[in-house]
Motif scaffolding. Structure first.
Motif, short mmCIF file in Angstrom:
data_model
loop_
_atom_site.label_atom_id
_atom_site.label_comp_id
_atom_site.label_asym_id
_atom_site.label_seq_id
_atom_site.Cartn_x
_atom_site.Cartn_y
_atom_site.Cartn_z
N GLU A 1 9.17 -14.53 16.21
CA GLU A 1 8.27 -15.14 15.23
C GLU A 1 8.50 -16.63 15.05
O GLU A 1 7.84 -17.26 14.21
CB GLU A 1 8.45 -14.44 13.87
N GLN A 2 9.42 -17.22 15.81
CA GLN A 2 9.69 -18.64 15.67
C GLN A 2 8.42 -19.45 15.94
O GLN A 2 7.75 -19.28 16.96
CB GLN A 2 10.79 -19.08 16.63
N GLY A 3 8.07 -20.32 15.01
CA GLY A 3 6.88 -21.13 15.14
C GLY A 3 5.62 -20.50 14.59
O GLY A 3 4.58 -21.16 14.51
N HIS A 4 5.68 -19.22 14.21
CA HIS A 4 4.52 -18.55 13.65
C HIS A 4 4.59 -18.58 12.12
O HIS A 4 5.67 -18.49 11.54
CB HIS A 4 4.46 -17.09 14.10
N VAL A 5 3.46 -18.67 11.48
CA VAL A 5 3.40 -18.59 10.03
C VAL A 5 3.30 -17.13 9.64
O VAL A 5 2.40 -16.41 10.09
CB VAL A 5 2.20 -19.37 9.47
N ILE A 6 4.23 -16.66 8.81
CA ILE A 6 4.22 -15.27 8.37
C ILE A 6 3.19 -15.10 7.25
O ILE A 6 3.24 -15.80 6.24
CB ILE A 6 5.62 -14.84 7.91
N LEU A 7 2.29 -14.16 7.45
CA LEU A 7 1.24 -13.85 6.47
C LEU A 7 1.46 -12.42 5.99
O LEU A 7 1.08 -11.47 6.67
CB LEU A 7 -0.14 -14.00 7.13
N PRO A 8 2.10 -12.23 4.85
CA PRO A 8 2.52 -10.89 4.41
C PRO A 8 1.36 -9.91 4.30
O PRO A 8 0.34 -10.19 3.68
CB PRO A 8 3.15 -11.15 3.04
N LYS A 9 1.56 -8.74 4.92
CA LYS A 9 0.57 -7.66 4.87
C LYS A 9 1.20 -6.35 4.42
O LYS A 9 0.51 -5.47 3.91
CB LYS A 9 -0.08 -7.49 6.24
N LEU A 10 2.50 -6.21 4.64
CA LEU A 10 3.26 -5.04 4.20
C LEU A 10 4.59 -5.55 3.68
O LEU A 10 5.31 -6.26 4.40
CB LEU A 10 3.47 -4.06 5.36
N VAL A 11 4.94 -5.21 2.45
CA VAL A 11 6.18 -5.70 1.86
C VAL A 11 7.15 -4.54 1.69
O VAL A 11 6.76 -3.42 1.34
CB VAL A 11 5.93 -6.41 0.52
N HIS A 12 8.42 -4.82 1.94
CA HIS A 12 9.45 -3.79 2.03
C HIS A 12 10.59 -4.16 1.08
O HIS A 12 11.29 -5.15 1.29
CB HIS A 12 9.95 -3.70 3.47
N PHE A 13 10.77 -3.37 0.02
CA PHE A 13 11.78 -3.70 -0.99
C PHE A 13 12.97 -2.76 -0.85
O PHE A 13 13.16 -1.83 -1.63
CB PHE A 13 11.16 -3.65 -2.38
N ASN A 14 13.78 -3.05 0.18
CA ASN A 14 14.98 -2.27 0.44
C ASN A 14 16.21 -3.09 0.05
O ASN A 14 16.11 -4.23 -0.39
CB ASN A 14 15.05 -1.87 1.93
N CYS A 15 17.37 -2.47 0.17
CA CYS A 15 18.65 -3.14 -0.10
C CYS A 15 18.79 -3.61 -1.55
O CYS A 15 19.50 -4.59 -1.83
CB CYS A 15 18.86 -4.32 0.85
N LEU A 16 18.12 -2.96 -2.50
CA LEU A 16 18.20 -3.37 -3.90
C LEU A 16 19.22 -2.55 -4.69
O LEU A 16 19.40 -2.75 -5.89
CB LEU A 16 16.82 -3.26 -4.56
N ASN A 17 19.89 -1.60 -4.03
CA ASN A 17 20.92 -0.79 -4.67
C ASN A 17 20.42 -0.09 -5.93
O ASN A 17 21.05 -0.13 -6.99
CB ASN A 17 22.16 -1.64 -4.99
N THR A 18 19.26 0.54 -5.79
CA THR A 18 18.68 1.30 -6.90
C THR A 18 17.98 2.52 -6.32
O THR A 18 17.54 2.51 -5.17
CB THR A 18 17.69 0.44 -7.71
N GLU A 19 17.90 3.60 -7.11
CA GLU A 19 17.30 4.83 -6.61
C GLU A 19 15.81 4.65 -6.33
O GLU A 19 15.27 5.22 -5.38
CB GLU A 19 17.49 5.96 -7.63
#
Length: 456
Positions: free
Chosen positions: A372-390
């Motif tokens: 992805e180097q040089g590409h602009v990331i355009l969020p379409k799917l967001v992933h909320f992991n590693c938050l240490n919560t159930e």
């Protein structure tokens, strides 16, 4: 002025020229009349005759008013029984029936179902095509999801939900038939099911999108589904690759993320991805990819009978597979994996709504040394992991004004978690569109089905 019968009406208008001509015509002989009349008849009818002959000999074009409307109707991919559940859409010349976007999801327990429900809700919110869910689950997750799904009577698109009721004993038995894989991940045995999705779903399902339950869409999932059309036929899986995430203690399994995958199920079945004692007995001579890939990365099974040093659960095994067979892997854009495991979410979030591509690219992180180097990331799917919560949507940081992640993405999470299922009733009353649910019991894995066919 007084008139008598002998006095002409001097004020009578002159005779019409048309009447004069008619009188002259009537004074002609009968033969002449017949000839002239026939000639006039031919002169009038001949053009119509020639036009009729031309039309009959000329093929009709698409602009003809007499158009036969043909809808592109494709049978459902999961067997004839579904035709009993999905009502036929009304024939409409302005509408074309679309193939469904197919998802395979794994949900065991209340916690995973409460997260997965947000994922499913987001799919229904944004999808511009019919949707088909194949959910590998336990009874607890099924009960949680059904309660919400039953609120949707008039979805915008036709929706089919198929629950695969899978007791842990069945999963444990399949892993036992593989013989040497195990997991130290919190997802446990159900997490390893990601290696067997192609074995659970029927052969009529050729491809599917897999997404972890702690993620949701903020765009039309059809955009992701269309990525299948660009994949070469030898590709079995497309997932995000992270060449910059080098963690030796995980055997570099962080170089990929199995959190979102495009699965070519037909290709995975053809490759016979995972081994089984039933395969070893069938004598067909097909060598699964799994054992050679796992031993190449982790060595032979240790004293416990399992491969040692495998981290991140199923991801550690997927990493071994795609490292051993890079020809079956294609990178998937980070647009589909904006992850809180990287904390900074690549440096993108709400705010600065008028930012340019140049400025957005300049502040991105975790893209150098990646595809992805040089590409602009355009969020379409967001992933909320590693938050240490159930349950990620109940993380305390969303309400913390001093937390960068909470400030940047908290409103997005709260909106999608809090949107009511009732709001998904968007079709008009006269539209023949519905959401249908089916449960499959006594699920058999592909190795069992193949053995059954061999024995018969």
């Amino acid at each position: 002025m007084v008139h008598n019968d002998s006095t002409p009406f001097l004020d009578e208008p002159p005779e019409s020229p048309w009447r004069i001509r008619m009188k002259a015509h009537n004074r002609r002989s009968p033969l002449v009349k017949r000839v002239v009349a026939f000639a006039a008849l031919v002169a009038v009818t001949l053009p119509f005759f020639l036009l009729f002959t031309y039309v009959r000999q000329t093929p009709r074009s698409s602009s003809s008013e007499d158009v036969t409307v043909t809808l592109d109707v494709v049978p459902p991919t999961h067997g004839p029984s579904t035709m009993e559940h999905i009502p036929n859409l009304p024939v409409n010349s302005s509408m074309t029936m679309s193939n469904p976007v197919i998802f395979s999801l794994i949900m065991f327990s209340f916690d995973s179902a409460s997260e997965g429900a947000i994922l499913m809700k987001s799919i229904l919110m944004y999808s511009s095509q019919p949707v088909e869910f194949h959910i590998l689950c336990d009874e607890e997750a099924k009960t949680y999801l059904e309660r919400r799904l039953l609120l949707v009577k008039r979805p915008r698109q036709n929706v089919v939900v198929k629950f695969y009721d899978m007791p842990l004993s069945s999963i444990r038995a399949r892993i036992g038939r593989e013989g040497a894989i195990a997991s130290d991940h919190s997802a446990g045995l159900p997490g390893l099911l990601k290696l067997f999705i192609h074995e659970v779903l029927p052969e009529t399902v050729k491809k599917s999108i897999f997404v972890d339950t702690d993620a949701f869409f903020i765009s039309d999932p059809v955009l992701l589904w269309r990525r299948f059309d660009t994949l070469p036929p030898q590709i079995a899986v497309s997932l995000p690759t992270h060449g910059d995430q080098n963690e030796p203690e995980w055997n570099f399994a962080s170089n990929i993320c199995s959190c979102v995958m495009l699965l070519n199920l037909e290709r995975l079945r053809e490759l016979r991805l995972m081994d089984s004692s039933l395969y070893r007995e069938d004598g067909l001579g097909v060598t699964p990819i799994g054992p050679s890939a796992f031993q190449a990365m982790y060595g032979p099974p240790g004293p416990s009978g399992h491969y040692e040093g495998v981290k991140l659960g199923d991801q550690g095994y997927w990493w071994a597979i795609v490292s051993h067979r890079p020809d079956i892997l294609e990178h998937l854009s980070y647009d589909w994996e904006v992850s809180s495991c990287l904390v900074t979410m690549y440096g993108t979030s709400l705010g600065d709504d008028d930012i340019s591509e140049t400025d957005e690219r300049a502040r991105q992180v975790h893209t150098v040394g990646t595809a992805e180097q040089g590409h602009v990331i355009l969020p379409k799917l967001v992933h909320f992991n590693c938050l240490n919560t159930e349950r990620y949507h109940e993380w305390k940081g969303w309400s913390d004004p001093n937390d960068d992640l909470g400030r940047g993405w908290g409103p997005v999470v709260k909106y999608h978690a809090g949107s009511k299922w009732l709001w998904l009733n968007q079709a008009s009353d006269h539209q023949n569109i519905s959401l249908t649910i089916e449960t499959i019991h006594d699920v058999k894995f592909l190795d069992e089905r193949s053995a059954g066919v061999a024995l018969s």
